[in-house]
Motif scaffolding. Structure first.
Motif, PDB file in Angstrom:
ATOM      1  N   HIS A 118      11.210  29.886  -0.260  1.00 58.09           N
ATOM      2  CA  HIS A 118      10.888  28.738   0.312  1.00 58.09           C
ATOM      3  C   HIS A 118      11.716  28.214   1.430  1.00 58.09           C
ATOM      4  O   HIS A 118      12.825  28.546   1.378  1.00 58.09           O
ATOM      5  N   TYR A 119      11.007  27.801   2.471  1.00 58.75           N
ATOM      6  CA  TYR A 119      11.642  27.476   3.706  1.00 58.75           C
ATOM      7  C   TYR A 119      12.607  26.459   3.558  1.00 58.75           C
ATOM      8  O   TYR A 119      13.737  26.368   4.425  1.00 58.75           O
ATOM      9  N   ALA A 120      12.700  25.550   2.628  1.00 56.12           N
ATOM     10  CA  ALA A 120      13.697  24.495   2.329  1.00 56.12           C
ATOM     11  C   ALA A 120      14.924  24.749   1.604  1.00 56.12           C
ATOM     12  O   ALA A 120      15.928  24.084   1.590  1.00 56.12           O
TER      13      ALA A 120
ATOM     14  N   GLU B 260      17.577  26.993   1.845  1.00 55.11           N
ATOM     15  CA  GLU B 260      18.666  27.153   2.517  1.00 55.11           C
ATOM     16  C   GLU B 260      19.382  25.850   3.171  1.00 55.11           C
ATOM     17  O   GLU B 260      20.445  25.564   3.116  1.00 55.11           O
ATOM     18  N   GLU B 261      18.357  25.099   3.886  1.00 46.44           N
ATOM     19  CA  GLU B 261      18.778  23.842   4.329  1.00 46.44           C
ATOM     20  C   GLU B 261      18.971  22.898   3.156  1.00 46.44           C
ATOM     21  O   GLU B 261      20.056  22.017   3.479  1.00 46.44           O
TER      22      GLU B 261
ATOM     23  N   TYR C 217       3.106  22.803   6.855  1.00 45.24           N
ATOM     24  CA  TYR C 217       4.190  23.641   6.639  1.00 45.24           C
ATOM     25  C   TYR C 217       5.283  23.634   7.802  1.00 45.24           C
ATOM     26  O   TYR C 217       5.974  24.368   7.893  1.00 45.24           O
TER      27      TYR C 217
ATOM     28  N   GLN D 164       4.930  23.701  10.966  1.00 41.56           N
ATOM     29  CA  GLN D 164       4.694  24.810  11.894  1.00 41.56           C
ATOM     30  C   GLN D 164       5.249  24.641  13.257  1.00 41.56           C
ATOM     31  O   GLN D 164       5.016  23.624  13.806  1.00 41.56           O
TER      32      GLN D 164
ATOM     33  N   PRO E 210      10.780  22.971  12.778  1.00 40.86           N
ATOM     34  CA  PRO E 210      11.841  23.393  11.982  1.00 40.86           C
ATOM     35  C   PRO E 210      12.784  21.903  11.937  1.00 40.86           C
ATOM     36  O   PRO E 210      13.413  21.686  10.896  1.00 40.86           O
TER      37      PRO E 210
ATOM     38  N   ALA F 261      11.042  19.749   9.253  1.00 39.92           N
ATOM     39  CA  ALA F 261      11.551  20.435   8.114  1.00 39.92           C
ATOM     40  C   ALA F 261      12.805  19.903   7.542  1.00 39.92           C
ATOM     41  O   ALA F 261      12.921  19.505   6.355  1.00 39.92           O
ATOM     42  N   ARG F 262      13.782  19.673   8.385  1.00 40.09           N
ATOM     43  CA  ARG F 262      15.251  19.519   8.356  1.00 40.09           C
ATOM     44  C   ARG F 262      15.283  17.837   7.991  1.00 40.09           C
ATOM     45  O   ARG F 262      15.986  17.663   6.942  1.00 40.09           O
TER      46      ARG F 262
ATOM     47  N   CYS G 215      14.384  17.705   4.179  1.00 46.28           N
ATOM     48  CA  CYS G 215      15.416  18.044   3.314  1.00 46.28           C
ATOM     49  C   CYS G 215      16.441  17.109   3.200  1.00 46.28           C
ATOM     50  O   CYS G 215      17.060  16.729   2.186  1.00 46.28           O
TER      51      CYS G 215
END
Length: 381
Positions: A58-60, A62-63, A361, A363, A366, A369-370, A373
């Motif tokens: 999932h993209y989240a 690591e963040e 998503y 797209q 990022p 997305a951060r 998070c």
């Protein structure tokens, strides 16, 4: 320094053979990825879930780990194949993951239902706090009380819709009146017929929504009848009498939500279209939502009346704090989904967060997305 670890989690048996892979069944495990900052020794784990998507990458993750929590992406026993998925077994998988995280020493667990995981996370929390389910909608035993589900400390609905059966019915094509002939269509209920729009009139949308529910209920009635009929197909095999207990079937037309073409419905910053491209093509494309299912899975996963993974119904029962995060440009989880889930929470330990410009998503964004998070990590404290 961030580190990644693959977690083998003991799988609670579901009672029926609904996983094709013998390797997966006999391993007795489900899997998750855990990211953490080894210099911080986090005491809180954030668990991200979905019924069938592979959240191991999932993209989240690591963040979130960079923000001081342990971030865990779960793959349920149905990862990559929801054709025989039973939602109640997904609850067992989440319960096993939370128990495993507690055993690893994490003092707090925040459960994040992302996308189609929203309804599942809400149902899990409601059942962990007060277990009432003893059987699947098809009548198969599932002892949630005896399993001892551990409640999460907080839950998050992240870019989530209220549940697969709800959003599936909102996309179910009511112009299909013969399940075997998807292109013999009722023009009066065809959102792709230019005579109807877009833009779609209020009367058309009202008739359309009722017809979608009617089609879902027709399939549900048929599936229930077929399950009962299978009991009559008894044959002797290897010295014992057996009967098939499930059958697969195809559902055509599952990407026909008028909001995909008419941006005045549930207005937001989204672009016209679906997660799978053109609505007309996605409506029949096998890779879009819920075209292949089984009788029992239909009742548990897609039935408007029988599926329990519905955040609108589950959230009023949840006592834990709830955060709802949505994107203003999301074409899959709409603003009304987020607001209705938020309003369904029956206490004031709740928060509604809009991320301006975010699609489903993130797209090409990022940075947005951060921001999500940031909110989840702050909420987890």
């Amino acid at each position: 320094m961030l580190s990644r670890e693959l977690l083998p989690i003991p799988m609670t048996p579901g009672g029926r053979l609904d996983i094709n892979s013998g390797v997966a069944r006999m391993s007795g495990k489900i899997w998750a990825t855990l990211w953490k900052n080894d210099l911080r020794s986090p005491s809180t784990a954030v668990l991200i879930v979905h019924p069938a998507s592979n959240f191991i990458g999932h993209y989240a993750l690591e963040e979130l780990a960079a923000r001081g929590v342990a971030a865990v992406g779960l793959a349920t026993r149905y990862v990559g194949n929801d054709s025989a998925l039973i939602m109640e077994n997904c609850l067992l998988d989440i319960g096993a993951a939370i128990r495993h995280l507690r055993e690893l020493g994490y003092q707090r667990v925040v459960l994040v239902g992302n996308s189609g995981g929203g309804g599942l996370a809400a149902l899990y929390q409601a059942q962990a706090e007060n277990p009432t389910i003893t059987h699947t909608p098809a009548g198969d035993p599932v002892d949630l009380a005896g399993t001892g589900l551990i409640p999460a400390d907080k839950i998050v609905m992240a870019m989530a819709h209220p549940g697969r059966a709800v959003v599936y019915t909102e996309g179910l094509d009511p112009a299909i009146t013969d399940e075997q002939r998807p292109f013999d269509r009722d023009a009066s209920l065809d959102m792709f017929d230019p005579a109807n729009g877009p833009a779609y009139g209020e009367e058309f949308v009202e008739r359309y929504r009722l017809a979608q529910i009617d089609r879902n209920r027709r399939i549900t009635a048929w599936a229930s009848e077929q399950i009962e009929a299978l009991r009559g197909y008894v044959r002797e095999s290897a010295g014992e009498k057996v009967a098939p207990d499930d059958l697969p079937f195809v559902v055509h037309g599952t990407a026909a939500d008028p909001r995909f073409l008419d941006l005045t419905l549930d207005p937001s910053d989204r672009r016209a279209g679906t997660l799978w491209g053109s609505p007309w093509a996605a409506n029949f494309r096998p890779a879009s939502l819920g075209h292949l299912t089984s009788l029992r899975s239909w009742l548990s996963q897609w039935s408007y009346d029988h599926s329990r993974a519905n955040a609108y119904v589950a959230l009023p029962e949840v006592q834990a704090p709830v955060m709802v995060i949505y994107g203003s440009a999301d074409c899959a989880a709409f603003p009304s989904h987020a607001r209705t889930m938020y309003e369904a929470v029956a206490h004031d330990r709740r928060e509604l967060v809009e991320i301006k410009g975010a699609d489903h998503y993130f797209q090409g964004r990022p940075d947005l997305a951060r921001i999500m998070c940031d909110h989840i990590a702050e909420w987890s404290k």
